[in-house]
Design a protein around this motif. Structure first.
Motif: not given
Length: 321
Positions: A28-32, A37-39, A53-58, A295-296
């Motif tokens: 959900t954070e990646l989508e935000r 992620l429709n896959d 984006l993954i790094r940013r969410v981490h 969320t964060p």
């Protein structure tokens, strides 16, 4: 940070002040942040297309107070990659990459925390030095199927323990050598898959610890209908397992589930979500984080609450995610 045994996790918890914070929802954070992620690969798609984006969410979760971040490999399987035309070698590299991204986020956070300590900032805005672990996520066989069976645990009569071990084996081998501190087997929906994980860890002599987390829809059984106590006992019997937890479960059930797991293993709105945390810790949880749709901000509230708690009794390696 090395983590090899239950005692190692206990030391980690002590360094965290008695309780550690796990990160929250990833997809959900990646989508935000704009990811599509429709896959069938779900959040693992971003390991290929949007690692930044993954790094940013981490980093968002680390800055919110998380001590443990979980890699974007929940739905990353060699079989799933192959279905997308990705070779086995490339798939293995992507599994490792998911962990590398989390480790990069940890390094960035540590560098920022070191710089922050020298800056003339008020204490509230400083990034704090803290112990941080990277967990390599392993989703269930049902997650790979992407048909909802991860939430029912019903795989059909043709699927046996051996089938599941063969499915997970190479993935677990790769993640065990990826630089992660531990392996997180998440959203385990049935006793059979827990048995497959436990046997696989021992057969392959996996050299990093693991935790198992189960999902429940009634507060007594995992989603397949298998007893959560029986599932916890399987995990407890495996020497590589340092923690047993709960995720993707309504918060109202978690206190009772912690008590059931504790007996099996020891013999004994965001505001609404966070309001349960004290009860979970009093029941025996020592690692607490979020799962889907948290969320964060959720993690920041949990971190603030736990930082005020004092350790008054022995630690139990039970977590809520």
């Amino acid at each position: 940070m090395g983590l090899k045994t239950v005692e190692g996790l206990t030391d980690f918890l002590r360094q965290c002040g008695g309780y550690a914070v796990i990160d929250g929802g990833l997809a959900t954070e990646l989508e935000r942040h704009g990811a599509d992620l429709n896959d069938p690969l779900w959040s693992a798609k971003c390991v290929i297309s949007s690692p930044h984006l993954i790094r940013r969410v981490h980093l968002d979760y680390l800055e919110a107070g998380a001590n443990i971040i979980i890699s974007a490999s929940y739905q990353a399987t060699l079989q799933g990659f192959e279905a997308k035309g990705i070779s086995k070698e490339e798939g293995e590299a992507l599994l490792k990459r998911s962990v590398e991204i989390a480790c990069e986020a940890r390094n960035i956070y540590n560098d920022r925390a070191a710089k922050s300590s020298w800056d003339d900032l008020d204490n509230e805005s400083n990034l704090k030095h803290k112990p941080i672990l990277v967990a390599a996520s392993v989703g269930s066989y049902g997650a790979y199927l992407a048909d909802g069976s991860e939430y029912s645990g019903i795989y059909g009569d043709a699927i046996m323990v051996k089938t599941l071990k063969d499915f997970h084996r190479r993935r677990v081998q790769v993640l065990a050598n990826s630089g992660a501190d531990l392996i997180a087997f998440e959203t385990t929906p049935n006793k059979m898959e827990a048995q497959a994980y436990a046997e696989l860890l021992e057969e392959e002599v996996i050299n990093i610890p693991a935790w198992f987390s189960f999902s429940s829809k009634d507060g007594t059984n995992v989603v397949s209908g298998d007893s959560v106590v029986e599932c916890a006992s399987i995990a407890e019997s495996c020497k590589q397992v340092v923690g047993i937890g709960i995720n993707c479960t309504p918060p109202r059930y978690i206190q009772g589930l912690i008590q059931s797991i504790r007996k099996a293993t020891t013999g004994v709105a965001e505001e609404d979500f966070v309001s349960y945390v004290d009860k979970w810790c009093d029941a025996g949880a020592s690692l607490v984080g979020g799962c889907c749709r948290t969320t964060p901000n959720t993690i920041r509230a949990i971190s603030k609450l736990l930082s005020s708690k004092q350790v008054s009794q022995g630690l139990a390696n039970i977590y809520v995610d």
